[in-house]
Write an enzyme that holds these catalytic residues in place. Structure first.
Site, mmCIF file in Angstrom:
data_model
loop_
_atom_site.group_PDB
_atom_site.id
_atom_site.type_symbol
_atom_site.label_atom_id
_atom_site.label_comp_id
_atom_site.label_asym_id
_atom_site.label_seq_id
_atom_site.Cartn_x
_atom_site.Cartn_y
_atom_site.Cartn_z
ATOM 1 N N ARG A 165 -27.469 8.983 -10.431
ATOM 2 C CA ARG A 165 -26.590 10.057 -9.982
ATOM 3 C C ARG A 165 -26.329 11.087 -11.079
ATOM 4 O O ARG A 165 -26.265 12.286 -10.804
ATOM 5 C CB ARG A 165 -25.252 9.458 -9.525
ATOM 6 C CG ARG A 165 -25.406 8.709 -8.241
ATOM 7 C CD ARG A 165 -24.122 8.050 -7.823
ATOM 8 N NE ARG A 165 -24.291 7.497 -6.483
ATOM 9 C CZ ARG A 165 -23.357 6.847 -5.830
ATOM 10 N NH1 ARG A 165 -22.177 6.637 -6.380
ATOM 11 N NH2 ARG A 165 -23.578 6.383 -4.619
ATOM 12 N N ARG A 168 -22.438 4.664 -12.666
ATOM 13 C CA ARG A 168 -22.478 3.629 -11.631
ATOM 14 C C ARG A 168 -23.631 3.893 -10.672
ATOM 15 O O ARG A 168 -23.852 5.016 -10.235
ATOM 16 C CB ARG A 168 -21.166 3.610 -10.843
ATOM 17 C CG ARG A 168 -21.136 2.557 -9.767
ATOM 18 C CD ARG A 168 -19.809 2.534 -9.068
ATOM 19 N NE ARG A 168 -19.562 3.742 -8.320
ATOM 20 C CZ ARG A 168 -20.028 4.006 -7.105
ATOM 21 N NH1 ARG A 168 -20.783 3.123 -6.472
ATOM 22 N NH2 ARG A 168 -19.734 5.142 -6.492
ATOM 23 N N GLU A 225 0.860 -1.190 0.000
ATOM 24 C CA GLU A 225 0.000 0.000 0.000
ATOM 25 C C GLU A 225 0.894 1.237 0.000
ATOM 26 O O GLU A 225 1.738 1.390 0.868
ATOM 27 C CB GLU A 225 -0.905 -0.022 1.239
ATOM 28 C CG GLU A 225 -1.626 1.277 1.534
ATOM 29 C CD GLU A 225 -2.479 1.806 0.380
ATOM 30 O OE1 GLU A 225 -3.314 1.042 -0.130
ATOM 31 O OE2 GLU A 225 -2.283 2.981 -0.008
ATOM 32 N N GLY A 256 -23.945 1.948 -4.358
ATOM 33 C CA GLY A 256 -23.985 0.631 -3.713
ATOM 34 C C GLY A 256 -23.400 -0.470 -4.585
ATOM 35 O O GLY A 256 -23.199 -1.593 -4.118
HETATM 36 P P1 ADP Z 1 -10.905 -0.417 -4.414
HETATM 37 O O1 ADP Z 1 -12.219 0.142 -3.982
HETATM 38 O O2 ADP Z 1 -10.883 -0.795 -5.839
HETATM 39 O O3 ADP Z 1 -10.390 -1.462 -3.478
HETATM 40 P P2 ADP Z 1 -9.494 1.688 -3.028
HETATM 41 O O4 ADP Z 1 -9.426 3.103 -3.426
HETATM 42 O O5 ADP Z 1 -10.323 1.353 -1.850
HETATM 43 O O6 ADP Z 1 -9.909 0.842 -4.314
HETATM 44 O O7 ADP Z 1 -8.035 1.127 -2.703
HETATM 45 C C1 ADP Z 1 -6.954 1.248 -3.590
HETATM 46 C C2 ADP Z 1 -5.681 1.369 -2.773
HETATM 47 O O8 ADP Z 1 -4.553 1.247 -3.634
HETATM 48 C C3 ADP Z 1 -5.561 2.713 -2.075
HETATM 49 O O9 ADP Z 1 -5.339 2.503 -0.699
HETATM 50 C C4 ADP Z 1 -4.362 3.359 -2.763
HETATM 51 O O10 ADP Z 1 -3.628 4.223 -1.921
HETATM 52 C C5 ADP Z 1 -3.554 2.146 -3.169
HETATM 53 N N1 ADP Z 1 -2.585 2.400 -4.267
HETATM 54 C C6 ADP Z 1 -2.776 3.175 -5.359
HETATM 55 N N2 ADP Z 1 -1.671 3.179 -6.136
HETATM 56 C C7 ADP Z 1 -0.754 2.388 -5.515
HETATM 57 C C8 ADP Z 1 0.597 2.016 -5.804
HETATM 58 N N3 ADP Z 1 1.231 2.467 -6.889
HETATM 59 N N4 ADP Z 1 1.243 1.188 -4.942
HETATM 60 C C9 ADP Z 1 0.619 0.733 -3.816
HETATM 61 N N5 ADP Z 1 -0.647 1.076 -3.485
HETATM 62 C C10 ADP Z 1 -1.333 1.878 -4.319
#
Ligand code: ADP
Length: 504
Positions: A331, A474, A86, A477
């Site tokens: 939306r 979209r 992350e 939900g």
């Molecule tokens: P989803 O709803 O598809 O799970 P989210 O926005 O909840 O998407 O989560 C995506 C996560 O990926 C976020 O916490 C974001 O910070 C992380 N992220 C985005 N780009 C990268 C990257 N290059 N390396 C690691 N983590 C990343």
């Protein structure tokens, strides 16, 4: 010990949630503010310590939002050794901010509560919401696996048995936590608890910069740790779960110049990295210009006011105190209606009954968004709208609810209860960038596809990083269920791929 770590983590996320984006006006400023907050509130202890990082894993999962954590849990259950990277100092992504709930059809909770629903109806209404532009293969898989996604969550301690409805749907299929609270925080808490209990390593401040390939097969990533050390980590498969691109002003300016500068509800890590990395490997994208603007965003804090507020009964009124739209249409249609008003903003108006049914409103109150009055006239004064007109609007609405007929705008859902329980409330809102419908192209096995439609061996993607499922609009939900269904599928299919790969 684990429980203690979890408690720390949950409080960190709560602080982030509560303080998210103070005094922000544009997406860019929003990003900077939130980054500072994230850094200052992150607790390194909550995540896997960097000295535990290995050189090789079976599967690397990029992104610790809902899709990434779900994929990790399924991969682990299939006997794999996955890792999650992350890039932000905390996990959760936009998932933690999801408010309304998780749509699913033919679920045990619908059946228990006597709600008649079918996968075909869910399919039809989602397709109508997306104006027929949805990827039909993905959509079929999605509706047919929505009930099992609810069951799977229940089996790991995440119970979504309180049902409401969102715009564009005709039945109550939006599943929420029992107490009616926002789904995202609850889902996140449950998923990360499971990730920790299953000893799945989750590294934060681990920014994946490149997905590597050898002889046409994915073989790992290059990841920047703590913004300074780049490491090459090997794996037989990679699952990209990096979320959307709503907080990347460069991508927005390119694909939708008309939206440039609009506030965004997205967390600052939502920068489309996965899409850019996948494009370099020959993966293709769909619908990149399809960006959802959410109609009800509190502008000063870029804070989403969840659709459940309308689903549980709220109406929208103009600065003249009049309704102007069917609040429960899709939306995009509500957003268009607000943008056609001279002031390009509106008020959500509701009563104490709605407040008691939507727990998130307590949060909105704590953040200072909610105006309150003992009567509609008193509320009108706070809103600075004509008191007589607001009173007339609300009386007309309450009769419409009683007679089950909205003669003015034809609303048919979110009308179970009228708005007659004092005190009364209002929140000022306007549209903001919320969700990327576009993204990388996958098939129902979550394999990332090239322009010719061929899977890239070892590369999987799930969640908001992918495109096609939602078409050009979209339904509220549908993203939470998207990340659970396709997150599970990515964990399962990447595990199958790795097993076959190892057997060769
Ligand atoms: P989803 O709803 O598809 O799970 P989210 O926005 O909840 O998407 O989560 C995506 C996560 O990926 C976020 O916490 C974001 O910070 C992380 N992220 C985005 N780009 C990268 C990257 N290059 N390396 C690691 N983590 C990343």
């Amino acid at each position: 010990m684990k429980k203690k770590l979890l408690t720390t983590l949950v409080s960190v996320m709560t602080v982030m949630f509560v303080t998210a984006g103070c005094s922000v006006k544009t997406a860019k400023q929003n990003q900077n503010t939130k980054e500072t907050e994230a850094v200052s509130t992150a607790s390194q202890n909550s995540y896997t310590s960097i000295d535990k990082l290995k050189e090789k894993y079976d599967i690397i999962i990029i992104g610790a939002g809902g899709a990434g954590m779900t994929a990790a849990l399924e991969a682990k259950a299939k006997g794999m050794n996955p890792v999650i990277f992350e890039k932000m100092p905390v996990a959760g992504g936009n998932t933690v901010k999801a408010s309304s709930g998780m749509n699913a059809s033919e679920t045990k909770f619908e059946k228990e509560q006597g709600i008649k629903d079918s996968n075909d109806l869910f399919y039809k209404e989602t397709l109508e919401g997306g104006k027929g532009t949805n990827d039909k293969n993905l959509l079929r898989y999605f509706v047919d696996n929505s009930a099992s996604a609810i069951d799977w969550l229940d089996s790991i301690g995440i119970k979504l048995n309180n049902l409401t409805i969102t715009g564009g749907m005709s039945v109550k299929r939006t599943h929420r936590p029992e107490d009616g609270s926002a789904v995202g925080q609850y889902l996140f808490n449950g998923l990360i608890k499971n990730v920790q209990e299953k000893d799945i390593p989750l590294f934060v401040n681990a920014d994946v910069k490149e997905i590597t390939q050898k002889d046409g097969k994915i073989n790992g990533v290059k990841v920047l740790i703590n913004q300074k050390d780049e490491k090459t980590i090997q794996a037989d498969a990679v699952v990209v779960a990096t979320g959307g691109y709503g907080a990347n002003q460069d991508i927005i300016a390119k694909v939708r110049p008309d939206l440039k500068g609009l506030v965004t509800t997205n967390q600052p890590g939502t920068t489309g990295d996965g899409i850019l990395m996948i494009q370099k490997l020959g993966g293709t994208t769909v619908d990149m210009d399809q960006i959802q603007v959410h109609p009800t965003v509190q502008q000063e804090n870029s804070y989403l006011i969840g659709e459940a507020v309308r689903g549980e009964g709220a109406v929208l009124v103009t600065s003249k105190g009049k309704r102007f739209v069917n609040e429960m249409t899709t939306r995009d249609a509500v957003t268009d209606a607000i943008n056609k008003l001279p002031e390009k903003s509106a008020y959500l108006v509701f009563d104490s009954g709605v407040k008691s049914r939507v727990k998130a409103i307590e949060q909105y109150q704590k953040m200072g968004f909610v105006l309150e009055g003992d009567s509609f006239e008193a509320l009108a004064k706070k809103m600075n709208v004509p008191a007589d007109q607001l009173k007339t609007t609300m009386d007309t609405w309450n009769s419409a609810v009683k007679n089950k007929k909205d003669a003015e705008f034809g609303r048919t859902t979110g009308m179970d209860k009228d708005l007659s329980g004092a005190p009364f409330y209002a929140i000022k809102i306007a549209p903001g960038i919320h969700y990327s419908m576009g993204g990388v192209k996958i098939n129902a096995n979550t394999e990332v596809l090239t322009e010719k439609g061929a899977p890239i061996p070892g590369l999987f993607a799930a969640g908001e990083v992918t495109g096609g499922l939602h078409g050009n609009n979209r339904i509220g939900g549908n993203s939470v269920v998207d990340i659970v269904i396709f997150g599970r599928q990515a964990g399962t299919k990447s595990a199958e791929y790795v097993k076959a790969h190892k057997a060769q």
